[in-house]
Scaffold this motif. Structure first.
Motif, PDB file in Angstrom:
ATOM      1  N   PRO A 235       0.818  -1.216   0.000  1.00 53.56           N
ATOM      2  CA  PRO A 235       0.000   0.000   0.000  1.00 53.56           C
ATOM      3  C   PRO A 235       0.851   1.265   0.000  1.00 53.56           C
ATOM      4  O   PRO A 235       2.009   1.263   0.433  1.00 53.56           O
ATOM      5  CB  PRO A 235      -0.801  -0.123   1.291  1.00 53.56           C
ATOM      6  CG  PRO A 235       0.031  -0.990   2.178  1.00 53.56           C
ATOM      7  CD  PRO A 235       0.735  -1.954   1.269  1.00 53.56           C
ATOM      8  N   THR A 236       0.259   2.360  -0.473  1.00 59.59           N
ATOM      9  CA  THR A 236       0.946   3.650  -0.488  1.00 59.59           C
ATOM     10  C   THR A 236       0.173   4.724   0.264  1.00 59.59           C
ATOM     11  O   THR A 236       0.659   5.847   0.400  1.00 59.59           O
ATOM     12  CB  THR A 236       1.164   4.134  -1.939  1.00 59.59           C
ATOM     13  OG1 THR A 236      -0.109   4.223  -2.603  1.00 59.59           O
ATOM     14  CG2 THR A 236       2.071   3.193  -2.700  1.00 59.59           C
ATOM     15  N   HIS A 237      -1.031   4.403   0.745  1.00 54.37           N
ATOM     16  CA  HIS A 237      -1.863   5.428   1.381  1.00 54.37           C
ATOM     17  C   HIS A 237      -2.847   4.750   2.323  1.00 54.37           C
ATOM     18  O   HIS A 237      -3.319   3.639   2.041  1.00 54.37           O
ATOM     19  CB  HIS A 237      -2.621   6.215   0.307  1.00 54.37           C
ATOM     20  CG  HIS A 237      -3.451   7.351   0.835  1.00 54.37           C
ATOM     21  ND1 HIS A 237      -2.957   8.323   1.675  1.00 54.37           N
ATOM     22  CD2 HIS A 237      -4.759   7.682   0.618  1.00 54.37           C
ATOM     23  CE1 HIS A 237      -3.911   9.203   1.960  1.00 54.37           C
ATOM     24  NE2 HIS A 237      -5.006   8.824   1.343  1.00 54.37           N
ATOM     25  N   THR A 238      -3.145   5.422   3.448  1.00 58.64           N
ATOM     26  CA  THR A 238      -4.128   4.916   4.404  1.00 58.64           C
ATOM     27  C   THR A 238      -5.180   5.992   4.609  1.00 58.64           C
ATOM     28  O   THR A 238      -5.068   6.843   5.502  1.00 58.64           O
ATOM     29  CB  THR A 238      -3.458   4.542   5.747  1.00 58.64           C
ATOM     30  OG1 THR A 238      -2.378   3.639   5.502  1.00 58.64           O
ATOM     31  CG2 THR A 238      -4.460   3.894   6.697  1.00 58.64           C
ATOM     32  N   PRO A 239      -6.235   6.010   3.788  1.00 57.81           N
ATOM     33  CA  PRO A 239      -7.198   7.114   3.846  1.00 57.81           C
ATOM     34  C   PRO A 239      -8.178   7.062   4.997  1.00 57.81           C
ATOM     35  O   PRO A 239      -8.658   8.094   5.449  1.00 57.81           O
ATOM     36  CB  PRO A 239      -7.934   6.984   2.504  1.00 57.81           C
ATOM     37  CG  PRO A 239      -7.850   5.530   2.181  1.00 57.81           C
ATOM     38  CD  PRO A 239      -6.524   5.064   2.705  1.00 57.81           C
ATOM     39  N   THR A 240      -8.531   5.861   5.490  1.00 61.24           N
ATOM     40  CA  THR A 240      -9.576   5.778   6.509  1.00 61.24           C
ATOM     41  C   THR A 240      -9.513   4.443   7.251  1.00 61.24           C
ATOM     42  O   THR A 240      -9.126   3.423   6.683  1.00 61.24           O
ATOM     43  CB  THR A 240     -10.972   5.937   5.866  1.00 61.24           C
ATOM     44  OG1 THR A 240     -11.964   5.937   6.889  1.00 61.24           O
ATOM     45  CG2 THR A 240     -11.273   4.809   4.901  1.00 61.24           C
ATOM     46  N   ARG A 246      -3.180   0.692  -2.290  1.00 64.72           N
ATOM     47  CA  ARG A 246      -2.236   1.175  -3.314  1.00 64.72           C
ATOM     48  C   ARG A 246      -3.005   2.036  -4.306  1.00 64.72           C
ATOM     49  O   ARG A 246      -3.763   1.521  -5.121  1.00 64.72           O
ATOM     50  CB  ARG A 246      -1.578  -0.011  -4.027  1.00 64.72           C
ATOM     51  CG  ARG A 246      -0.830   0.327  -5.330  1.00 64.72           C
ATOM     52  CD  ARG A 246       0.518   0.988  -5.093  1.00 64.72           C
ATOM     53  NE  ARG A 246       1.493   0.076  -4.542  1.00 64.72           N
ATOM     54  CZ  ARG A 246       2.318  -0.689  -5.259  1.00 64.72           C
ATOM     55  NH1 ARG A 246       2.265  -0.662  -6.577  1.00 64.72           N
ATOM     56  NH2 ARG A 246       3.180  -1.480  -4.660  1.00 64.72           N
ATOM     57  N   ILE A 247      -2.813   3.358  -4.237  1.00 68.27           N
ATOM     58  CA  ILE A 247      -3.453   4.253  -5.200  1.00 68.27           C
ATOM     59  C   ILE A 247      -2.432   5.025  -6.034  1.00 68.27           C
ATOM     60  O   ILE A 247      -2.815   5.756  -6.944  1.00 68.27           O
ATOM     61  CB  ILE A 247      -4.424   5.236  -4.513  1.00 68.27           C
ATOM     62  CG1 ILE A 247      -3.698   6.131  -3.503  1.00 68.27           C
ATOM     63  CG2 ILE A 247      -5.561   4.479  -3.841  1.00 68.27           C
ATOM     64  CD1 ILE A 247      -4.581   7.230  -2.916  1.00 68.27           C
TER      65      ILE A 247
END
Length: 280
Positions: A235-240, A246-247
């Motif tokens: 993964p590259t982001h943890t939005p919630t 991975r976005i």
């Protein structure tokens, strides 16, 4: 539609609750219901396997000329841009696409500015495509109607005896019906540029979608580019809710992948992604 598309970005996390549906019917020995309860889990597993077949795996880069590329969402307002620049430089990329960057390189890292003299930014500073190697035909791909900072960037770079088309982008998050459509318009522009390009193509940036998004999958199908990633999909982001995804992506056509790695970006809510590619 945008709600469904957004939810499916988190599809890998659906496996556990779907699997738990099977537990009660097994415990209470409702054998006729086991098959029914297992259907959603089996469908989920088939979708996961099918989508992951789209990923381009890494191979050796020693055979032909290659590039190292990075996508780095710096987080607008980041007060650690100097340290972030050092983290990017440590990866020794040939090409970098920065997202949410509103400053000139010279304002926070003269070393970065010197290392990447060839660069182009969106008209409203937000995305910057930078290179160690000379870039040809650098241009902004206009959106209609314009959306400040969201027009894709295009350039060409010579690698060995071939010219590679490079596209940098930061897709608008699909958080409403309007932004879902705007997100789709960016895909349409990228698709046009990809299909018009002769030779290898790379799309680098924060796509704001995982490979499980139907809208993103449709773009991949139409354009012919494929994401570079290991099966683990770091993964590259943890939005919630601590659900990491991975976005940020490097998409390629007519190139082979060598390796990919996620690395820390000081002060940002994203991790950086570095990918090695080579000519086929």
């Amino acid at each position: 539609m945008w709600v469904i598309d957004g939810a499916l970005n988190f599809a890998p996390y659906f496996g556990l609750p779907l699997g738990l549906l099977i537990v009660p019917v097994v415990i209470f020995r409702r054998w006729k219901l086991v098959a029914l309860a297992a259907v959603p889990f089996m469908l989920w597993a088939v979708v996961m396997l099918s989508v992951n077949l789209l990923l381009v795996r890494g191979r050796s880069c020693s055979e032909t000329a290659g590039l190292r590329v990075v996508t780095a969402n710096v987080l607008v307002g980041n007060l650690q841009l100097s340290a972030l620049a050092d983290a990017v430089l440590a990866q020794s990329p040939d090409i970098v696409v920065f997202e949410e960057l509103t400053l000139e390189f010279e304002d926070f890292s003269p070393v970065l500015a010197k290392a990447y003299p060839y660069r182009i930014s969106t008209e409203t500073p937000w995305v910057t495509l930078a290179s160690r190697l000379p870039l040809e035909d650098m241009r902004r791909v206009p959106l209609d109607p314009p959306i400040p900072g969201r027009e894709p960037l295009a350039a060409r770079v010579r690698v060995g005896d071939q010219t590679v088309t490079v596209l940098g982008t930061h897709e608008i998050p699909s958080l409403s019906t309007i932004t879902y459509r705007e997100h789709g318009k960016q895909y349409d522009l990228l698709e046009w540029e990809i299909l018009q390009a002769t030779g290898p193509v790379m799309v680098i940036g924060d796509i704001n979608a995982t490979i499980y998004s139907p809208q993103f999958l449709n773009f991949l199908r139409r354009s012919g580019v494929r994401p570079v990633s290991a099966a683990s999909q770091q993964p590259t982001h943890t939005p919630t809710l601590n659900l990491s995804i991975r976005i940020d992506h490097v998409l390629i056509r007519g190139l082979a992948a060598c390796d990919e790695q996620v690395f820390d970006l000081p002060g940002s809510d994203h991790d950086g992604l570095v990918v090695g590619v080579r000519l086929k």
